[in-house]
Design an enzyme around this catalytic site. Structure first.
Site, PDB file in Angstrom:
ATOM      1  N   GLU A  29      58.471  41.059  70.680  1.00 46.01           N
ATOM      2  CA  GLU A  29      58.142  39.659  70.401  1.00 46.01           C
ATOM      3  C   GLU A  29      58.476  38.763  71.588  1.00 46.01           C
ATOM      4  O   GLU A  29      57.727  37.824  71.901  1.00 46.01           O
ATOM      5  CB  GLU A  29      58.865  39.201  69.137  1.00 46.01           C
ATOM      6  N   TYR A  37      66.914  37.799  62.375  1.00 42.33           N
ATOM      7  CA  TYR A  37      67.136  39.205  62.057  1.00 42.33           C
ATOM      8  C   TYR A  37      68.501  39.474  61.415  1.00 42.33           C
ATOM      9  O   TYR A  37      68.589  40.279  60.477  1.00 42.33           O
ATOM     10  CB  TYR A  37      66.920  40.069  63.301  1.00 42.33           C
TER      11      TYR A  37
END
Length: 395
Positions: free
Chosen positions: A140, A98
């Site tokens: 997730e 990310y």
């Protein structure tokens, strides 16, 4: 959620960002793949990159998330986040990726918008990004824990079934034996395949067998080259090369288009083309559970010969206590089926129906519009898009 100061800044700059989002995503992916070419080879779908579909999907999700935050500062668009998180988990996305995305996305924003990206603007959109990213990371993490954290595992092909000229089903079992984890009807697995140039590309395929079986079954439609996009690298390799005895790498099952607690409500399962695969699994689960409420089955295809899993589709519906089946074919419709595109005008839809849709985007849009016209609540209409989710990107 989004701070008041950032919400005001995002609201003021959203039109400019939205107008430039296509160019921003174009620059973002160019920067990302220049710095990390392995991501294009081994994570991102090269076909969707070539067609531009992934860029459209990213642009749509960013714009939709930001719009939701400024319109509903105390809420998150959880349905959209769940869908993205399931896809990320099936690909094996990890939290460390990310910050990499943030680096190249915000560099692209600065390149495109120039001096308009003040420190205040950058801070506000950074807040938007990390609200979305941290929400996805949390979802997730939970999905990985629920799946047992197995990651990629080798599975042996034990049966190959030619469903139609363009659809093949593969039945697989874990190499070396071992238990097959339960999945929820409607979910998919990722399949990772090494191609001729050494790239290891990943694609998602719905589990089309009945839940609870000792084998996993997924069905693959060959993607042929068309004006709208290139030939499917993975689907064509699976069709041409994979035989009984071969070993494939599969993820655990993911996907949020699942029946859940339907609590005896009337259901409508509508599909077109290869979108039939999750619907067959849902019907198998309903039949196994002895579901007694009304179930309306709708499917559209080019012809009966192109209708993958057609026998199972009809057989599982026939096992239900109260099912009606409506098959539409563009040509060669058999007795009992209809000629033409799917049209719900003459299909009875019970009050309180919950609907599940899977197929090409124009099909799902048309069916959703008709369902709403028949009184189905928008919140009760759920869908699955194969490939990048362009529903939001196309308005």
């Amino acid at each position: 959620m989004l701070s008041e100061q950032s919400a005001a800044t995002v609201r003021a700059t959203l039109p400019a960002v939205g107008a430039a989002i296509g160019e921003i995503t174009e620059r973002f992916y160019a920067r990302l793949f220049d710095a990390h070419p392995d991501l294009l080879r081994n994570l991102f779908n090269r076909g969707n990159q070539a067609s531009g579909a992934q860029k459209q999907a990213l642009a749509g999700s960013i714009a939709a998330f930001a719009t939701h935050l400024v319109d509903h500062t105390d809420q998150r668009p959880d349905q959209m986040l769940q869908r993205i998180a399931h896809k990320h988990a099936s690909l094996g996305v990890v939290p460390e990726q990310y910050p990499v995305v943030h680096e190249h996305l915000f560099a692209a924003i600065a390149e495109v918008l120039g001096d308009a990206v003040t420190a205040e603007v950058a801070a506000a959109w950074t807040e938007v990004y990390w609200l979305m990213a941290n929400a996805l990371i949390a979802i997730e993490k939970r999905l990985y824990e629920e799946s047992g954290g197995q990651g990629w595992q080798p599975w042996e092909v034990v049966e190959r079934v030619e469903e139609t000229a363009d659809v093949v089903s593969f039945r697989v079992r874990p190499v070396g034996g071992g238990a097959v984890r339960e999945f929820r009807a409607g979910q998919y697995v990722s399949v990772r395949v090494e191609l001729a140039d050494g790239a290891r590309q990943i694609r998602q395929y719905s589990l089309s067998g009945a839940p609870g079986e000792s084998l996993r079954q997924f069905s693959v439609k060959r993607v042929r080259e068309e004006a709208s996009g290139p030939e499917g690298e993975v689907s064509n390799r699976l069709h041409a090369r994979v035989r009984v005895g071969d070993v494939l790498e599969l993820s655990e099952a993911y996907g949020d288009l699942v029946l859940g607690d339907v609590a005896g409500r009337p259901l409508l399962l509508a599909s077109a083309g290869i979108g039939v695969t999750p619907m067959v699994a849902m019907l198998a689960a309903l039949a196994a559970d002895g579901y007694e409420a009304p179930v309306t089955v709708v499917h559209g295809d080019r012809s009966p010969a192109d209708h993958a899993l057609r026998t199972d589709h009809a057989l599982y519906a026939d096992k239900l206590a109260d099912a009606s089946v409506h098959f539409f074919y563009e040509r060669d419709a058999a007795p009992g089926a209809r000629t033409g595109l799917v049209d719900l005008a003459d299909v009875a839809v019970a009050e309180g129906t919950r609907a599940y849709l899977c197929g090409p985007l124009p099909f799902m849009r048309a069916v959703r519009t008709q369902l709403i016209g028949k009184g189905v609540a928008p919140a009760d209409i759920h869908y699955e898009v194969f490939g990048p989710d362009l529903w939001l990107a196309q308005g």
